[in-house]
Structure formats: structure tokens, C-alpha cells
Design a protein around this motif. Structure first.
Motif, PDB file in Angstrom:
ATOM      1  N   GLU A  83       0.792  -1.225   0.000  1.00 50.10           N
ATOM      2  CA  GLU A  83       0.000   0.000   0.000  1.00 50.10           C
ATOM      3  C   GLU A  83       0.826   1.278   0.000  1.00 50.10           C
ATOM      4  O   GLU A  83       0.306   2.338  -0.341  1.00 50.10           O
ATOM      5  CB  GLU A  83      -0.927   0.011   1.224  1.00 50.10           C
ATOM      6  N   SER A  84       2.094   1.210   0.392  1.00 50.91           N
ATOM      7  CA  SER A  84       2.876   2.437   0.488  1.00 50.91           C
ATOM      8  C   SER A  84       4.351   2.119   0.316  1.00 50.91           C
ATOM      9  O   SER A  84       4.756   0.954   0.252  1.00 50.91           O
ATOM     10  CB  SER A  84       2.646   3.119   1.841  1.00 50.91           C
ATOM     11  N   SER A  85       5.160   3.183   0.270  1.00 46.86           N
ATOM     12  CA  SER A  85       6.605   3.003   0.164  1.00 46.86           C
ATOM     13  C   SER A  85       7.173   2.321   1.399  1.00 46.86           C
ATOM     14  O   SER A  85       8.172   1.602   1.314  1.00 46.86           O
ATOM     15  CB  SER A  85       7.285   4.362  -0.025  1.00 46.86           C
ATOM     16  N   GLY A  86       6.542   2.540   2.559  1.00 48.00           N
ATOM     17  CA  GLY A  86       6.987   1.857   3.773  1.00 48.00           C
ATOM     18  C   GLY A  86       6.833   0.353   3.651  1.00 48.00           C
ATOM     19  O   GLY A  86       7.718  -0.416   4.050  1.00 48.00           O
ATOM     20  N   ASP A  87       5.689  -0.097   3.101  1.00 46.65           N
ATOM     21  CA  ASP A  87       5.484  -1.522   2.842  1.00 46.65           C
ATOM     22  C   ASP A  87       6.530  -2.053   1.872  1.00 46.65           C
ATOM     23  O   ASP A  87       7.134  -3.106   2.090  1.00 46.65           O
ATOM     24  CB  ASP A  87       4.086  -1.757   2.246  1.00 46.65           C
ATOM     25  N   LEU A  88       6.726  -1.316   0.794  1.00 46.90           N
ATOM     26  CA  LEU A  88       7.667  -1.741  -0.236  1.00 46.90           C
ATOM     27  C   LEU A  88       9.076  -1.842   0.329  1.00 46.90           C
ATOM     28  O   LEU A  88       9.834  -2.764  -0.010  1.00 46.90           O
ATOM     29  CB  LEU A  88       7.628  -0.752  -1.397  1.00 46.90           C
ATOM     30  N   GLN A  89       9.437  -0.914   1.205  1.00 49.16           N
ATOM     31  CA  GLN A  89      10.761  -0.942   1.808  1.00 49.16           C
ATOM     32  C   GLN A  89      10.980  -2.224   2.605  1.00 49.16           C
ATOM     33  O   GLN A  89      12.052  -2.849   2.538  1.00 49.16           O
ATOM     34  CB  GLN A  89      10.933   0.268   2.715  1.00 49.16           C
ATOM     35  N   LEU A  90       9.974  -2.651   3.341  1.00 47.94           N
ATOM     36  CA  LEU A  90      10.099  -3.868   4.144  1.00 47.94           C
ATOM     37  C   LEU A  90      10.301  -5.097   3.271  1.00 47.94           C
ATOM     38  O   LEU A  90      11.096  -5.987   3.593  1.00 47.94           O
ATOM     39  CB  LEU A  90       8.843  -4.047   5.016  1.00 47.94           C
ATOM     40  N   PHE A  91       9.603  -5.161   2.147  1.00 44.70           N
ATOM     41  CA  PHE A  91       9.703  -6.335   1.282  1.00 44.70           C
ATOM     42  C   PHE A  91      10.986  -6.332   0.450  1.00 44.70           C
ATOM     43  O   PHE A  91      11.382  -7.378  -0.063  1.00 44.70           O
ATOM     44  CB  PHE A  91       8.475  -6.426   0.374  1.00 44.70           C
ATOM     45  N   LEU A  92      11.615  -5.165   0.309  1.00 45.53           N
ATOM     46  CA  LEU A  92      12.879  -5.106  -0.417  1.00 45.53           C
ATOM     47  C   LEU A  92      14.081  -5.365   0.477  1.00 45.53           C
ATOM     48  O   LEU A  92      15.195  -5.509  -0.011  1.00 45.53           O
ATOM     49  CB  LEU A  92      13.047  -3.730  -1.087  1.00 45.53           C
ATOM     50  N   ASN A  93      13.866  -5.418   1.794  1.00 39.03           N
ATOM     51  CA  ASN A  93      14.965  -5.705   2.714  1.00 39.03           C
ATOM     52  C   ASN A  93      15.498  -7.109   2.470  1.00 39.03           C
ATOM     53  O   ASN A  93      14.775  -8.010   2.058  1.00 39.03           O
ATOM     54  CB  ASN A  93      14.491  -5.596   4.165  1.00 39.03           C
TER      55      ASN A  93
END
Length: 450
Positions: A199-209
């Protein structure tokens, strides 16, 4: 076809309406002028009605034939490549309009943008420099970056997520100086995303870790356009997501989280002074509570006699060990911080300040904690927020509890070993191939020459 004869809706449009379960917000509008006719299909909840009227409907009645209207549609700057199947449905939900002219079909982007204006910076405020942050519309954000970074080598790649949101992601980088291995790894990770909803860049950041349970962030989340252009000029990749007012920067090192963009607007010595203050603040935030426990419970002889007696006198009447006292006060401080975030802005500052003063004074008078502990907790609370990037601040706050646990179990030796363990952990950490504790001893110009 006679002028009075009503044209039939194209088969493709009927199928689209059926696949979207005859939703009430999907409209099919027939346009007819004499023998000329066309059809327009769109979702009225996501399409800008005024633009639709001015760009599509009004020109149809002004042009002389469907051939002219077809040529006009093909010349529009917002025309998109025609899709089929589920891809067509996704484009319609994003604000595209499907136009049928005789046997030809066109897709035109006329989406309604409700949050296109930049917002004031809330998470990374500065006194000097730009005061506006990113907006929730990716088009406005890309426009802002293009205006600030005028290099022709600036490249923008658009990728669509495969989850239920189907949001658009923009990869932004300078083709001349970007590290290709980093770019390839980011592109690969985005293609391999299989989460059902982002839903957001914060979500995307977690999955790219790299790891799911990583404590320290290996991607930097920012809302400032000047920080974005600064990182682009240093060869990094910026990831933007439609509908999110933050951008992701990769790769990053620990130093990136300690730098405020305001440092670039001050003189050299002022910037160095504020940077040193931040590092001192981090060490204070991590070490001070654990040092209090180590010194008062294990090695009080480290202090001078007068100071040791003063600390011991302040703890007279406290009915439990020092680590319980420290843990109680730290948790109480965390409750105040969380309350200040969740309460309405009109009362959050007053409620938390008054609550902290009253409860702190009451706890001291009731001999539940010492006066020195109140000073330590105040210092820790202040130094918790010297880090410009909030995610690193959260990680540092958790680290102080780990050190407190080590010190409680093993004393001063546990404090030293715990702190050394954190340093070793960060030393072995990487962000897309870049060492997390990398220190640039050489200037950027000399590194390029090497």
C-alpha cells in the motif's frame, strides 16, 4: 447508419462491463452526431469529469468526421498503449478511458488527481532549504525531481506491481553514475515481489529488505526532494510509489541516516559540530541507561567518592534493583512518546508534558525512582530524537534495551561486549552490496580517479 438509428455498444465494452460485475460507477457513453458515432467507457470515480468533457466529448462534436476525431485522439499526449484482458481492466481502474471509434479502440489517461500539491515536510523539517515535501501523486513527484535534477542522463523506469493494488513504481537513477549491479539487484527484487498487497513506500521498503526481521534499515525512506536529488547525484537509485508521499533510496550506509539536508546549507564547522552532536546523542541514548545499571550495581568505584555517595544517597528508599528502576522509567518514557504520536495535535504536547512532569515528580517523592534517574531518562528522551531519519531512531531505541539486558546479566563486561556485538553486527551488514558502516575517507573526486 441513419441519423435516428441508435448505434450498438461494441462487444469489447460489453465484456468489460460484465467482468467488472456491472459496477455502478462504470459508464458507457455513446457519442453520435449524424452518421458519426463513438463510444466512451470509464469509471466515473477515478476519471476527471471536466478533463473528459474538454478532451474527449467536446472535440467529438466539433470535428467534422470520425476520421478527424480518430486522428485527434491518436495525437493526444496522454494516449496509452492498448491493453487486453485483465491488463485493460487494471488500466481502467487507474483512470484510463476506453474509446471506441468504429472498429478502433484507444486508451487515454484522464485520471483524477486529488493529492497532487506538495505538502510541508513533517518527518524531516529544516530551518533552511526547501520546506515542501513530496505529494501522493507520482506524476507531481517526478515533475518535482525533473525540475531539481536537470541532467539529461536522468532515467525513469516505470514498473507495475503484481499485487492487488497494481500501483505504479518509478525507478529513478542517473545512467552515467549509477552502479549497475545495484540497479540490477533492485530490479530483480521488484520483479520477484509476491506480496498480496503493498500500500505504500513503507510496505515496499520492508519487502525489499534482505531479511524479514532486520532491525536496522538498509533502505532510506525520505520525503524531501532535495535529499532525493542529493542521492541521485551520488549514483544511488530512488524508488517512488504512486499514492505514497515518501521515496526509497538505495543503497545506503549508516552515515546517510545521520546527515540532515540542513548540513548542506551551513558552513563547514557548523555542519561538523551538529554532526558530532548527533553521534554523541546516539552514544548517550544507547549507553547511558546501561551505564547507570553497570556503575550503580556492579562497579560503583568508577565514580569519585563524592559522586558515588551522591548516587547512593539518591537511591535511598528505592525498593528494587537499579535495572528495574531503569526499565520502569524507560518504558514510562516510551508510553509518553507513543501517546504524543497518537493523541490529537492540539493536546498531545500539553498532555504528555504535564503527564511527564507530574508522574516524574510523584515517582521521585514516592521513592519509586531516584532523582538522578529522572535526569538520565530526560537525557535519553532528548537524545532519542537527534537522528534525522526516524527509522534509525527506532532501531537505536531498541538497541538500548538489548544493552540493558546484557548489562543486567553480566555487569560492566556485558555492557562492553553488548556494544561491541552491535558494532560487529553493523560491520557485517550490507545494503545492496555496499558495506553498512562504510566510511568515505577519500573525496568523491579521488574515488572516481581511482
Amino acid at each position: 447508419m441513419c441519423a435516428n438509428e441508435k448505434p450498438s455498444t461494441p462487444k469489447l465494452m460489453k465484456e468489460v462491463v460484465e467482468k467488472m460485475n456491472n459496477s455502478e460507477d462504470i459508464l458507457t457513453i455513446p457519442l453520435q452526431l449524424g452518421d458519426n458515432y463513438a463510444f466512451v467507457l470509464y469509471l466515473k470515480t477515478v476519471v476527471d469529469g471536466l478533463k473528459l468533457q474538454n478532451i474527449i466529448i467536446k472535440p467529438f462534436f466539433e470535428l467534422k468526421s470520425t476520421e478527424f476525431f480518430s486522428s485527434y485522439i491518436q495525437s493526444l499526449p496522454d494516449i496509452a498503449k492498448m491493453k487486453t484482458g485483465d491488463e485493460l481492466l487494471i488500466q481502467l481502474t487507474k483512470g484510463h478511458v476506453l474509446i471506441a471509434i468504429q472498429e478502433q479502440f484507444f486508451l487515454v489517461d484522464i485520471k483524477m488527481i486529488t493529492a497532487s500539491s506538495p505538502q510541508p515536510a513533517l518527518m524531516e523539517p529544516t530551518i533552511y532549504g526547501p520546506q515542501l515535501a513530496l505529494s501522493e501523486a507520482i506524476e507531481s513527484n517526478l515533475n518535482m525531481i525533473r525540475h531539481r535534477y536537470l541532467e539529461p542522463s536522468l532515467t525513469i523506469e516505470t514498473v507495475q506491481l503484481k499485487d492487488k493494488s497494481h500501483q505504479s513504481i518509478a525507478l529513478i537513477y542517473d545512467k552515467k553514475i549509477v552502479k549497475q549491479s545495484v540497479l540490477d539487484e533492485i530490479q530483480k527484487k521488484i520483479k520477484e515481489l509476491d506480496n498480496p498487497l503493498i500500500e505504500s513506500s513503507g510496505d515496499l521498503q520492508l519487502f525489499l529488505n534482505s531479511t524479514r526481521f532486520s532491525l536496522f534499515p538498509v533502505l532510506l525512506l525520505t520525503e524531501r526532494p532535495d535529499r532525493i536529488t542529493y542521492n541521485l547525484a551520488n549514483g544511488k537509485v530512488v524508488i517512488m510509489m504512486d499514492g505514497s508521499p515518501q521515496a526509497i533510496v538505495a543503497p545506503v550506509v549508516f552515515y546517510d541516516f545521520m546527515v540532515s539536508m540542513e548540513d548542506n546549507y551551513h558552513s563547514f564547522w557548523i555542519s561538523i559540530f551538529t554532526l558530532i552532536l548527533r553521534y554523541v546523542g546516539i552514544l548517550t541514548c544507547i549507553l547511558l541507561p546501561a551505564m547507570y545499571v553497570a556503575i550503580t550495581s556492579y562497579t560503583p568505584d568508577i565514580f569519585r567518592v563524592e559522586l558515588a555517595l551522591s548516587v547512593a544517597g539518591s537511591r535511598l528508599g528505592v525498593p528494587y534493583p537499579s535495572f528495574i528502576e531503569v526499565l520502569f522509567m524507560l518504558l514510562f518514557m516510551e508510553f509518553l512518546i507513543e501517546a504524543s504520536i497518537r493523541l490529537p495535535k492540539a493536546i498531545s504536547a500539553t498532555a504528555t508534558t504535564v503527564g511527564g512532569l507530574i508522574l516524574g515528580t510523584a515517582a521521585t517523592e514516592a521513592a519509586l525512582t531516584s532523582n538522578i534517574m529522572i535526569i538520565i531518562v530526560s537525557a535519553v528522551a532528548i537524545t532519542s530524537f537527534v537522528i534525522p531519519i526516524s527509522e534509525m531512531s527506532f532501531a537505536i531505541r531498541i538497541c538500548r534495551y538489548l544493552l540493558l539486558a546484557f548489562t543486567t546479566l553480566f555487569g560492566t563486561v556485558g555492557l562492553m561486549l553488548g556494544f561491541l556485538g552491535i558494532i560487529m553486527f553493523l560491520t557485517n551488514k550490507e545494503s545492496f552490496g555496499e558495506p553498512f558502516l562504510k566510511i568515505n575517507w577519500k573525496s568523491t573526486k579521488r574515488e572516481k580517479e581511482v
